[in-house]
Design an enzyme around this catalytic site. Sequence first.
Site, PDB file in Angstrom:
ATOM      1  N   SER A 114     -58.369 -87.667  28.216  1.00 28.99           N
ATOM      2  CA  SER A 114     -57.618 -88.214  29.324  1.00 28.99           C
ATOM      3  C   SER A 114     -56.102 -88.125  29.045  1.00 28.99           C
ATOM      4  CB  SER A 114     -57.646 -89.790  29.085  1.00 28.99           C
ATOM      5  OG  SER A 114     -59.183 -90.265  29.575  1.00 28.99           O
ATOM      6  N   HIS A 119     -42.149 -92.288  31.242  1.00 29.09           N
ATOM      7  CA  HIS A 119     -41.225 -91.866  32.085  1.00 29.09           C
ATOM      8  C   HIS A 119     -39.772 -93.065  31.779  1.00 29.09           C
ATOM      9  CE1 HIS A 119     -43.776 -89.182  34.269  1.00 29.09           C
ATOM     10  NE2 HIS A 119     -44.600 -90.239  34.440  1.00 29.09           N
ATOM     11  N   CYS A 142     -60.966 -92.162  28.633  1.00 29.11           N
ATOM     12  CA  CYS A 142     -62.600 -92.497  28.913  1.00 29.11           C
ATOM     13  C   CYS A 142     -63.323 -92.546  27.928  1.00 29.11           C
ATOM     14  CB  CYS A 142     -62.816 -91.295  30.116  1.00 29.11           C
ATOM     15  SG  CYS A 142     -62.036 -91.070  31.651  1.00 29.11           S
TER      16      CYS A 142
END
Length: 267
Positions: A114, A119, A142
């Site tokens: 995944s 940020h 996942c």
Amino acid sequence: MENTIELHGFNNLTKSLSFNIYDICYAKTEEQKKEYIDYIDEQYSADRLTEILEQVTEIIGANVLNIARQDYEPHGASVTILIAEHPVEHLGADTTEEAPGPLPESVVAHLDKSHITVHTYPESHPDDGISTFRADIDVSTCGVISPLRALNFLIHALDSDIATVDYRVRGFTRDIDGTKHYIDHDINSIQNYMTEETRQKYQMVDVNVFQENIFHTKMLRREFDLDDYLFGAGVAQLSDAEQADIERRLQHEMQEIFYARNMPTRD
């Protein structure tokens, strides 16, 4: 729901843990603002954030496929790590168990699909000296690996004043009888995965939508020491009136972010 469901094929559930963390400070003069930005650039550089996310990858049980990172001008950074699921080993605990994950000093794990992203957004109020740094972090997995294992590590590694944490399980997976399962572990609050130390450190409020497998926790640091929020000048260099004014403005900023609404100021 038991964790021993026999599945038909791959576990198709997607588990996503999202953080918005905020670090508040006071930097009035241009020199103080520069000192603040230098601090942010060092503490939240792409290199340091990459190190933190690589440790997250190890904690949740994944292998790194690819890393992309970037420091921006004039400020801010981004890191994205693509990860692949692998059978979880050597963790000493079931990663789907409803229990706190490890703290930074106790990470001993191996990981493998995944993505993990971060940020950053530094900003300053143009007039009153309040500077607010925000970082957005997403851990999406996942299969059997769970991002909740990284919860305590991220809270302590980033040591923020305010955090809003979201956890959601999406999609469904089928057992061998063909029955759909929309979640494969028990959870009634994100707080269940936090240590007692973490719960004592923050004031917390839950907003959960159980029928949709959506869980939301807001966190506000309990202790407040003005010296921890000042750049350039310590408390000893400020008058009592200046200290009271700065503390009022800092607390006002934190309350607005915590409750996600603008509030009237008090003179």
